[in-house]
Each structure stands twice: as structure tokens, then as C-alpha cells.
Design a protein around this motif. Structure first.
Motif, PDB file in Angstrom:
ATOM      1  N   LEU A 121       0.834  -1.199   0.000  1.00 45.17           N
ATOM      2  CA  LEU A 121       0.000   0.000   0.000  1.00 45.17           C
ATOM      3  C   LEU A 121       0.870   1.251   0.000  1.00 45.17           C
ATOM      4  O   LEU A 121       1.826   1.362   0.781  1.00 45.17           O
ATOM      5  N   ALA A 122       0.536   2.199  -0.845  1.00 43.31           N
ATOM      6  CA  ALA A 122       1.117   3.541  -0.798  1.00 43.31           C
ATOM      7  C   ALA A 122       0.070   4.463  -0.208  1.00 43.31           C
ATOM      8  O   ALA A 122      -1.039   4.590  -0.768  1.00 43.31           O
ATOM      9  N   LEU A 123       0.378   5.087   0.888  1.00 49.33           N
ATOM     10  CA  LEU A 123      -0.554   5.983   1.583  1.00 49.33           C
ATOM     11  C   LEU A 123      -0.046   7.404   1.412  1.00 49.33           C
ATOM     12  O   LEU A 123       1.007   7.777   1.938  1.00 49.33           O
ATOM     13  N   LEU A 124      -0.782   8.197   0.653  1.00 51.82           N
ATOM     14  CA  LEU A 124      -0.326   9.528   0.262  1.00 51.82           C
ATOM     15  C   LEU A 124      -1.026  10.608   1.080  1.00 51.82           C
ATOM     16  O   LEU A 124      -2.124  10.407   1.610  1.00 51.82           O
ATOM     17  N   ALA A 139       9.792  -8.052  -0.828  1.00 54.48           N
ATOM     18  CA  ALA A 139       8.867  -8.978  -1.470  1.00 54.48           C
ATOM     19  C   ALA A 139       8.404 -10.029  -0.466  1.00 54.48           C
ATOM     20  O   ALA A 139       9.185 -10.552   0.324  1.00 54.48           O
ATOM     21  N   GLY A 140       7.096 -10.325  -0.512  1.00 60.10           N
ATOM     22  CA  GLY A 140       6.546 -11.335   0.383  1.00 60.10           C
ATOM     23  C   GLY A 140       6.038 -10.785   1.694  1.00 60.10           C
ATOM     24  O   GLY A 140       5.402 -11.514   2.462  1.00 60.10           O
ATOM     25  N   ARG A 141       6.300  -9.525   1.977  1.00 63.38           N
ATOM     26  CA  ARG A 141       5.821  -8.929   3.228  1.00 63.38           C
ATOM     27  C   ARG A 141       4.726  -7.907   2.895  1.00 63.38           C
ATOM     28  O   ARG A 141       4.645  -7.394   1.779  1.00 63.38           O
ATOM     29  N   THR A 142       3.904  -7.623   3.894  1.00 61.13           N
ATOM     30  CA  THR A 142       2.977  -6.502   3.770  1.00 61.13           C
ATOM     31  C   THR A 142       3.790  -5.224   3.920  1.00 61.13           C
ATOM     32  O   THR A 142       4.573  -5.083   4.859  1.00 61.13           O
ATOM     33  N   VAL A 143       3.622  -4.303   2.984  1.00 63.73           N
ATOM     34  CA  VAL A 143       4.387  -3.054   3.007  1.00 63.73           C
ATOM     35  C   VAL A 143       3.412  -1.876   3.001  1.00 63.73           C
ATOM     36  O   VAL A 143       2.517  -1.809   2.152  1.00 63.73           O
ATOM     37  N   ILE A 144       3.584  -0.972   3.940  1.00 64.93           N
ATOM     38  CA  ILE A 144       2.804   0.270   3.990  1.00 64.93           C
ATOM     39  C   ILE A 144       3.789   1.413   3.783  1.00 64.93           C
ATOM     40  O   ILE A 144       4.595   1.715   4.674  1.00 64.93           O
ATOM     41  N   LEU A 145       3.754   2.004   2.607  1.00 61.67           N
ATOM     42  CA  LEU A 145       4.644   3.118   2.293  1.00 61.67           C
ATOM     43  C   LEU A 145       3.893   4.423   2.532  1.00 61.67           C
ATOM     44  O   LEU A 145       2.913   4.723   1.836  1.00 61.67           O
ATOM     45  N   VAL A 146       4.341   5.161   3.512  1.00 61.82           N
ATOM     46  CA  VAL A 146       3.705   6.434   3.856  1.00 61.82           C
ATOM     47  C   VAL A 146       4.549   7.547   3.246  1.00 61.82           C
ATOM     48  O   VAL A 146       5.728   7.704   3.581  1.00 61.82           O
ATOM     49  N   THR A 147       3.973   8.306   2.323  1.00 62.40           N
ATOM     50  CA  THR A 147       4.760   9.326   1.625  1.00 62.40           C
ATOM     51  C   THR A 147       3.845  10.446   1.136  1.00 62.40           C
ATOM     52  O   THR A 147       2.619  10.293   1.100  1.00 62.40           O
ATOM     53  N   HIS A 148       4.448  11.560   0.772  1.00 61.39           N
ATOM     54  CA  HIS A 148       3.633  12.664   0.259  1.00 61.39           C
ATOM     55  C   HIS A 148       3.552  12.646  -1.261  1.00 61.39           C
ATOM     56  O   HIS A 148       2.755  13.366  -1.849  1.00 61.39           O
ATOM     57  N   ARG A 149       4.365  11.775  -1.911  1.00 60.81           N
ATOM     58  CA  ARG A 149       4.294  11.683  -3.370  1.00 60.81           C
ATOM     59  C   ARG A 149       4.931  10.375  -3.813  1.00 60.81           C
ATOM     60  O   ARG A 149       5.690   9.749  -3.064  1.00 60.81           O
ATOM     61  N   LEU A 150       4.619   9.955  -5.031  1.00 61.52           N
ATOM     62  CA  LEU A 150       5.215   8.759  -5.619  1.00 61.52           C
ATOM     63  C   LEU A 150       6.171   9.170  -6.730  1.00 61.52           C
ATOM     64  O   LEU A 150       5.947  10.171  -7.427  1.00 61.52           O
ATOM     65  N   THR A 151       7.231   8.382  -6.891  1.00 56.89           N
ATOM     66  CA  THR A 151       8.217   8.694  -7.921  1.00 56.89           C
ATOM     67  C   THR A 151       8.095   7.771  -9.135  1.00 56.89           C
ATOM     68  O   THR A 151       8.691   8.032 -10.174  1.00 56.89           O
ATOM     69  N   GLY A 152       7.378   6.679  -8.982  1.00 56.18           N
ATOM     70  CA  GLY A 152       7.276   5.702 -10.067  1.00 56.18           C
ATOM     71  C   GLY A 152       8.099   4.463  -9.820  1.00 56.18           C
ATOM     72  O   GLY A 152       7.947   3.456 -10.522  1.00 56.18           O
ATOM     73  N   ALA A 153       8.984   4.503  -8.805  1.00 52.80           N
ATOM     74  CA  ALA A 153       9.819   3.340  -8.520  1.00 52.80           C
ATOM     75  C   ALA A 153       9.205   2.438  -7.451  1.00 52.80           C
ATOM     76  O   ALA A 153       9.739   1.365  -7.184  1.00 52.80           O
ATOM     77  N   GLU A 154       8.068   2.831  -6.863  1.00 53.64           N
ATOM     78  CA  GLU A 154       7.532   2.099  -5.715  1.00 53.64           C
ATOM     79  C   GLU A 154       6.731   0.849  -6.099  1.00 53.64           C
ATOM     80  O   GLU A 154       6.786  -0.173  -5.419  1.00 53.64           O
ATOM     81  N   ARG A 155       5.922   0.928  -7.144  1.00 54.83           N
ATOM     82  CA  ARG A 155       5.084  -0.155  -7.656  1.00 54.83           C
ATOM     83  C   ARG A 155       4.187  -0.768  -6.576  1.00 54.83           C
ATOM     84  O   ARG A 155       4.257  -1.962  -6.281  1.00 54.83           O
ATOM     85  N   PRO A 156       3.327   0.050  -5.961  1.00 61.26           N
ATOM     86  CA  PRO A 156       2.387  -0.488  -4.964  1.00 61.26           C
ATOM     87  C   PRO A 156       1.224  -1.201  -5.648  1.00 61.26           C
ATOM     88  O   PRO A 156       0.922  -0.955  -6.828  1.00 61.26           O
ATOM     89  N   THR A 157       0.565  -2.090  -4.911  1.00 60.35           N
ATOM     90  CA  THR A 157      -0.644  -2.737  -5.435  1.00 60.35           C
ATOM     91  C   THR A 157      -1.883  -1.904  -5.133  1.00 60.35           C
ATOM     92  O   THR A 157      -2.914  -2.089  -5.792  1.00 60.35           O
ATOM     93  N   ARG A 158      -1.838  -1.017  -4.152  1.00 64.90           N
ATOM     94  CA  ARG A 158      -2.949  -0.118  -3.825  1.00 64.90           C
ATOM     95  C   ARG A 158      -2.387   1.254  -3.505  1.00 64.90           C
ATOM     96  O   ARG A 158      -1.307   1.370  -2.920  1.00 64.90           O
ATOM     97  N   ILE A 159      -3.146   2.276  -3.899  1.00 61.95           N
ATOM     98  CA  ILE A 159      -2.763   3.648  -3.586  1.00 61.95           C
ATOM     99  C   ILE A 159      -3.961   4.342  -2.953  1.00 61.95           C
ATOM    100  O   ILE A 159      -5.050   4.385  -3.549  1.00 61.95           O
TER     101      ILE A 159
END
Length: 548
Positions: free
Chosen positions: A360-363, A515-535
Motif C-alpha cells: 500500500l502507498a498511503l499519500l 517482497a513477500g511482506r505486507t508493506v505500507i509506504l507512507v509518503t507525500h508523493r510517488l516517484t514511479g519506482a515504488e510499484r504499490p498494489t494499492r494507492i
């Protein structure tokens, strides 16, 4: 005062053996001094009475005691100081643990200098309870009791010896409650002085940029003057106690002399013994004038420690923890949260579902609540309504230690401490072997650089990771997170402060190693290198799907 000091002694019960041994050795050393002067008194009395045999025996015994006394004094210093250092170490560990539980919600201290003073100076002041109060007082009590026992054949002489010395023994402790207020003010003044000295240094660039050196120096000078005034108040109390104690010791000497004069030649031997015993007691009682002040200072330090240690933790541990779940899916249901009701809510009715393996990417912009959500997930704060479940179990019913074993976090200001690389990594896994550290460093893309360093894993990071660039320090911090077996990783603005090229390289590393873990990326913007499954985007306290 008494309650705080008794509580300190309770914290030291794990070192009871050492503390008792120190008291016994100190009392034994003091009694050897009594025996030394008692034999000297008997020798003088025997010489006055013409008994050569008694005088010779006294001289032989004196030689033995003269050899034993320095050894006893050495043993006293070693054992009492070892006991003190052990007790204070236990206190620091206890206080640090209590403080760590209470830091996430804030402890009402905006001044790190004052906190440092409590952790260092106030704990150090506790040595006055044992080393400068209990030990000399009990040693002096043994001396007075031993001297009175030797003079028991002459009750009036024993009374003339014991009564003034007993009062001298009690005097510092009778004065201690009156000194408690002054000691408390001195402790607070010392905290203000530390804050005035340290805080401008921590923000030296801002102080210099604003030409604030003169104002900072003025505050430091004023804090120093307040501390000096408080210490003068303690000083004159100590002087009064010392003068009164000296007068009482002189009273014991005069009492023994008066008894001898009244008894004539028949009481000369006992009178000489009484005089020598009073001299022996004076040596031990000479340590006591400061005992009352030390006791008051120890009580003041204890009170300041307990003020913080007794603050309610931000998140209470469950009285009866629920069974630990095997899964690690996260669900947030109807969550309401505010740090301060006066500042308005951070979240209102927040719902979020994160199945296992979600990326997840949380913006959201700064201040929208991204870091608040991280704090809630890690049980560093508690919601006012709603719940967060981990593996189907409300985290309110799970121990914080378990939650943080399942959810690891890499923050935007992840800190490297002034220690070796290995020690920094082992914060996440204290028992990890070197091979595991190297694997984590390799996965974080920093292994080759560390291998090239002359000291390898033993290389010091410097304060705040100053030995490394921002990107290198962030990768070492990432390696620390990867060393954890947590199946959920929270990345809170992990690339803050990095340049664009370093940021992209770091995010590509993250993509590969998480890879294989649940990832919560908390950020104010995306650069294109993150490749989240949900935003998702945080808006008005809710999580909404981000616009394409």
C-alpha cells in the motif's frame, strides 16, 4: 520524602547483598578504629597505673590493629562503592524502561537538558541515600553502641559519652526534612541550568543565525545564579549541622573528663578510655554533618525521577493479553483519533483493510495524519474510538512487544547511534550472528561499502550516523529493519532528505527486498519506482482511493 526514599530502597532490593555487605564492612572498619583508640587508652591508663604487663599487651594488640585498619578502610571503600554503582545502574535501567514506555505520547519535557539532568544528575544524587547517609550513620551507630558497651561498668560515664554522641548522630536526620524544600529547589535549578546550557548547543545553527548568543548566555548566567543561591541555602544548613555535631562531640569529651575528675584516681583509667573513645567516635561522626543534606538531595532527585516514571503510559498494556494470532492481516474499523481534543481530530471513522502481502502507498501532505497512523499501528498511541486488528485480534488486547515484533518501521528520521555498525543493527535482533548482519547489509545494498571499511562491522557510525552520507545511513537503517522477521513493514517517508537519484535507487532496493511482506509506504508523493498494489490518499481523516 520518606516515602520516596523507601521506594528507592525497594528498587535496590536486587542488590541487597552488596548493600548489606557494604554496611557491615563499614561498621567493622569503624569498630576497628574504636578498638585501636580503646587499646591506646588502655595502654595510657596502664602506664599511669604502673601495670607494665597490661601496657605491653595493649601495645602488641595495637600493632596488629594498625595493620588491619588500612585494609579495612580499603575494603570499606571498595565494597560500599561497588554496592552504590550497582544500585545506581539498576535505577538507571528501571528509569529508562519506564521513560521509554511514556515517551511516545510526550512526557511534558520540551527541554532535553532537563531530561538529561534527571537521567544523570538526579540518579547520581541517590548515592547520598546509601553512601553518604545510611553507611556513615550505621557505622557511627556501631561506634556509639560499642563505646557505650565498653563503658557499661560506669553508667554515668557511659551516659556522658553516649547521649551527646547519639544526639549528634540523629541531628542530620532531624534537619533533613527542613532541608528537603531547599534540596528540591536546587535539583530543579540544576535541571534548568542543564537545559539552558544544552538546548542552545543542540540548536547552535539557529542560535547563531538569529544572533541569539547573547540571549542564550544571559539565560545560562541567570540559571547559574539561581543554582548557586539554592546551593548556598543547602550549604548553610550543612554548616549548622556540622557545627552542632562538633559541639556535641566536644560535650562527650568534656563529659568523660568531668567524670574522671569527679571520680578521682580510681576512675582515671575509665576516664582515659572514655576520652579516647570519644575521639574515635569523632572521626566517624565527622562524616555525618552532610548526611542530612545528602538525604534531602537524594529525596529531591527521587521525586523528580518518580514524577516522570509514574506518568500514565500513552497506551496501557492489556491486563489479560489475548492469544497471539498467527496471521498478520491488518484491518482498521471506524477509527477516531486526536492527539489533543483542542486541536481537532486527526481521523474520523477511518476504515482500512490490508490483507497479507498488500503493498500500500498511503499519500498525503504533511500534517494530514500519516505519521499518526504509524504511531497507532505500533501502539505508540491509542484511538479514542474504533479499533485496529492484527490477524483478526484487536491490538489493544495484544502486548506492545508482540505487535512490534509483527510490525517493523523505517521512519524518515531513523537514527544511527554513536556506536558500531554491528551494534546499531543488533537493536533489531540482539542475538543475530555476524552472518545475519552481512546478509541484511547486502540486501539493503550497503554490504560492499561496509566490507571495504578497515573495521568492517566494528566501524563507528558517529553521532546521528555522521560517518556516512544520508543515503548510506538510510541503507544501514533499512538493513536494521530487514534484520527483523516482522511480516509487516511500515516505511514512513523513508526517502525524506535524499536527492532524486539516491531516492530512486533506495526505492528500487526496497521493492526488491520487501517482497513477500505486507508493506505500507507512507509518503507525500510517488516517484514511479515504488510499484504499490494499492494507492490511497488521506483526506479529512479518511483513506480514499487516489485519483489516477
Amino acid at each position: 520524602m520518606r516515602r520516596d526514599l523507601l521506594r528507592v530502597l525497594g528498587l535496590w532490593r536486587g542488590q541487597a547483598g552488596w548493600l548489606l555487605a557494604g554496611i557491615l564492612v563499614a561498621a567493622g572498619s569503624a569498630l576497628l578504629g574504636v578498638a585501636l583508640l580503646a587499646l591506646a587508652g588502655q595502654g595510657v591508663a596502664a602506664a599511669l597505673g604502673g601495670s607494665a604487663l597490661a601496657g605491653g599487651i595493649a601495645v602488641l594488640l595495637l600493632r596488629l590493629l594498625i595493620l588491619l585498619r588500612p585494609a579495612a578502610r580499603w575494603a570499606e571503600r571498595m565494597v560500599t562503592h561497588a554496592a552504590t554503582f550497582r544500585a545506581l545502574a539498576d535505577t538507571r535501567i528501571w528509569f529508562f524502561r519506564r521513560l521509554a514506555e511514556r515517551l511516545p505520547a510526550g512526557i511534558g519535557l520540551g527541554r532535553s537538558g532537563d531530561l538529561l539532568g534527571r537521567l544523570v544528575a538526579d540518579v547520581d544524587a541517590l548515592d547520598g541515600l546509601y553512601l553518604r547517609s545510611l553507611v556513615p550513620a550505621l557505622a557511627a551507630l556501631a561506634v556509639v553502641a560499642g563505646g557505650a558497651a565498653l563503658l557499661a561498668g560506669a553508667p554515668l560515664l557511659a551516659a556522658a559519652f553516649a547521649l551527646p554522641l547519639g544526639l549528634a548522630l540523629a541531628l542530620p536526620f532531624l534537619l533533613a526534612p527542613g532541608a528537603a524544600r531547599a534540596a528540591g529547589e536546587a535539583a530543579r535549578a540544576q535541571g534548568r541550568l542543564r537545559a539552558a546550557a544544552i538546548d542552545p548547543l543542540l540548536g547552535a545553527e539557529d542560535v547563531l543565525a538569529a544572533n541569539g548568543e547573547a540571549a542564550a548566555a544571559t539565560r545560562l548566567s541567570e540559571a547559574g545564579e539561581r543554582l548557586a543561591a539554592a546551593q548556598r541555602g543547602l550549604g548553610w544548613r550543612s554548616a549548622i549541622a556540622g557545627a552542632a555535631g562538633g559541639l556535641l562531640v566536644q560535650a562527650a569529651l568534656l563529659g568523660a573528663l568531668a567524670w574522671g575528675l569527679a571520680s578521682g584516681e580510681g576512675g582515671a583509667a575509665l576516664a582515659v578510655l572514655g576520652l579516647f573513645l570519644a575521639v574515635a567516635a569523632a572521626e566517624t561522626l565527622g562524616l555525618l554533618p552532610r548526611a542530612g543534606i545528602a538525604l534531602a538531595s537524594a529525596a529531591a532527585g527521587a521525586r523528580r525521577l518518580f514524577e516522570l516514571a509514574d506518568a500514565a503510559p500513552p497506551v496501557a498494556e492489556p491486563a489479560r493479553p489475548a492469544p497471539e494470532p498467527e496471521g498478520y492481516a491488518i484491518r482498521i474499523e471506524g477509527l477516531d483519533f486526536a492527539w489533543d481534543p483542542a486541536r481537532g481530530p486527526v481521523f474520523q471513522g477511518l476504515d482500512l483493510d490490508l490483507p497479507e502481502g498488500t503493498r500500500l502507498a498511503l499519500l498525503g501532505p504533511s500534517g494530514i495524519g500519516k505519521s499518526s497512523l504509524v504511531a497507532l499501528l505500533l501502539k505508540l498511541a491509542a484511538p479514542q474510538a474504533g479499533r485496529i486488528t492484527l490477524g483478526g485480534t484487536d491490538i489493544a488486547d495484544l502486548p506492545a512487544e508482540f505487535v512490534r515484533r509483527r510490525i517493523a518501521c523505517l521512519t524518515q528520521d531513523a537514527r544511527l547511534f554513536d556506536d558500531s555498525i554491528a551494534a546499531n543493527l543488533r537493536l533489531a535482533a540482539p542475538a543475530a550472528p555476524d552472518a545475519a548482519l552481512w546478509r541484511a547489509l547486502d540486501r539493503a545494498g550497503i554490504g560492499e561499502l561496509v566490507r571495504a571499511l578497515p573495521e568492517g562491522l566494528a566501524t563507528g557510525c558517529g553521532e546521528g550516523g555522521a560517518r556516512f552520507s544520508g543515503g548510506q545511513a538510510r541503507r544501514i537503517a533499512l538493513a536494521r529493519v530487514l534484520l527483523s522477521a516482522a511480516p509487516v513493514l511500515v516505511l514512513d517517508e523513508p526517502t525524506a532528505g535524499l536527492d532524486a537519484e539516491t531516492e530512486r535507487a533506495f526505492l528500487e532496493t526496497l521493492e526488491a527486498v520487501t517482497a513477500g511482506r505486507t508493506v505500507i509506504l507512507v509518503t507525500h508523493r510517488l516517484t514511479g519506482a515504488e510499484r504499490p498494489t494499492r494507492i490511497l490518499r488521506l483526506v479529512g481523516g479518511r483513506a480514499l482511493p487516489a485519483a489516477g
